[in-house]
Design an enzyme around this catalytic site. Structure first.
Site, PDB file in Angstrom:
ATOM      1  N   ASP A  58       1.087  -1.505   0.015  1.00 39.61           N
ATOM      2  CA  ASP A  58       0.243  -0.083  -0.165  1.00 39.61           C
ATOM      3  C   ASP A  58       1.220   1.162   0.208  1.00 39.61           C
ATOM      4  O   ASP A  58       1.007   2.241  -0.679  1.00 39.61           O
ATOM      5  CB  ASP A  58      -0.826  -0.163   0.999  1.00 39.61           C
ATOM      6  CG  ASP A  58      -1.634   1.117   1.307  1.00 39.61           C
ATOM      7  OD1 ASP A  58      -2.815   1.624   0.098  1.00 39.61           O
ATOM      8  OD2 ASP A  58      -1.695   2.199   2.229  1.00 39.61           O
TER       9      ASP A  58
ATOM     10  N   GLU B  56      -2.070  -4.904  -4.237  1.00 44.26           N
ATOM     11  CA  GLU B  56      -0.908  -4.461  -3.025  1.00 44.26           C
ATOM     12  C   GLU B  56       0.544  -5.266  -2.221  1.00 44.26           C
ATOM     13  O   GLU B  56       1.075  -5.274  -2.633  1.00 44.26           O
ATOM     14  CB  GLU B  56      -1.575  -3.547  -1.740  1.00 44.26           C
ATOM     15  CG  GLU B  56      -2.832  -2.838  -2.310  1.00 44.26           C
ATOM     16  CD  GLU B  56      -3.379  -2.050  -1.056  1.00 44.26           C
ATOM     17  OE1 GLU B  56      -3.558  -0.713  -1.386  1.00 44.26           O
ATOM     18  OE2 GLU B  56      -3.174  -2.977   0.231  1.00 44.26           O
TER      19      GLU B  56
END
Length: 228
Positions: A49, A121
């Site tokens: 992320d 991610e």
């Protein structure tokens, strides 16, 4: 370790050959099947992320050197939000190779936006740990490139735009309520209604409550714009 055929195929679609194949296996392993000897992808998702955010911030600054922070922020949010990550995951067939526990398998985990977005991610972080930031940047720009070029100058999501519309007219924030649910447990469809204090409403149906809320807000915004 050697990658299975499905992970070798994913590696090819990603365009990155892993020197540490165990990182890719970990990136596609959901917590529902993770064990002490088979780590899941949660820690990688946390790192990915942040890597995605840095790459996207750099890309947006380079794409529009004159843009102010207030203009860049909604574009950034549109490109890194979970729905966008899930869309990219679908494009590379990530759902097909996810390692899931039986409960997630039975409830359609391969199609869930949250699982797909988190796994995407995690894959970014796996590339970062395998080959460094430049390799991770190249992956993100390759997979997100068309989206970066096409992001709207004002890319605020529909719920945010509708809330700003309401607040600008002295109203409280819109209210969202689930009005229906259909379909099998592994692929539910949610119907959500958005209501303004002035009485205007709109409904939408989608495979997750979050997407249905966005669609309902977008439908109401479009109607309000048409009515002037």
């Amino acid at each position: 370790m050697r990658l299975s055929a499905d992970l070798l195929a994913l590696q090819g679609r990603l365009g990155h050959r892993f020197r540490q194949p165990d990182l890719l296996l970990r990136a596609v392993t959901h917590a529902s099947i993770g064990t002490a000897t088979r780590p899941d992808n949660q820690r990688l998702e946390f790192l990915g992320d942040r890597v995605l955010g840095l790459v996207m911030a750099e890309a947006l600054l380079a794409a529009d050197p004159q843009a102010r922070e207030g203009q860049l922020a909604p574009r950034f949010n549109a490109l890194v939000r979970k729905e966008t990550c899930a869309d990219v995951a679908r494009e590379v067939g990530l759902g097909e190779v996810l390692k899931l526990g039986r409960s997630e398998m039975l409830t359609g985990g391969r199609r869930k936006e949250a699982l797909l977005g988190d796994a995407m991610e995690a894959v970014i972080a796996a590339v970062y740990q395998d080959a460094g930031f430049e390799a991770a940047r190249a992956l993100v720009l390759r997979l997100w490139g068309a989206r970066i070029a096409a992001v709207e100058p004002d890319a605020r999501d529909a719920k945010t735009s509708l809330q700003e519309w309401a607040q600008g007219r002295g109203m409280p924030p819109p209210a969202y309520e689930e009005t229906g649910r259909s379909g099998p447990d592994h692929a539910p469809q949610f119907t959500v209604r958005v209501v303004l204090a002035s009485g205007e409403t709109a409904e939408a149906t989608a495979g997750s409550k979050r997407v249905a809320e966005q669609a309902a807000a977008r439908a109401l915004l479009e109607r309000l714009e048409r009515e002037g």
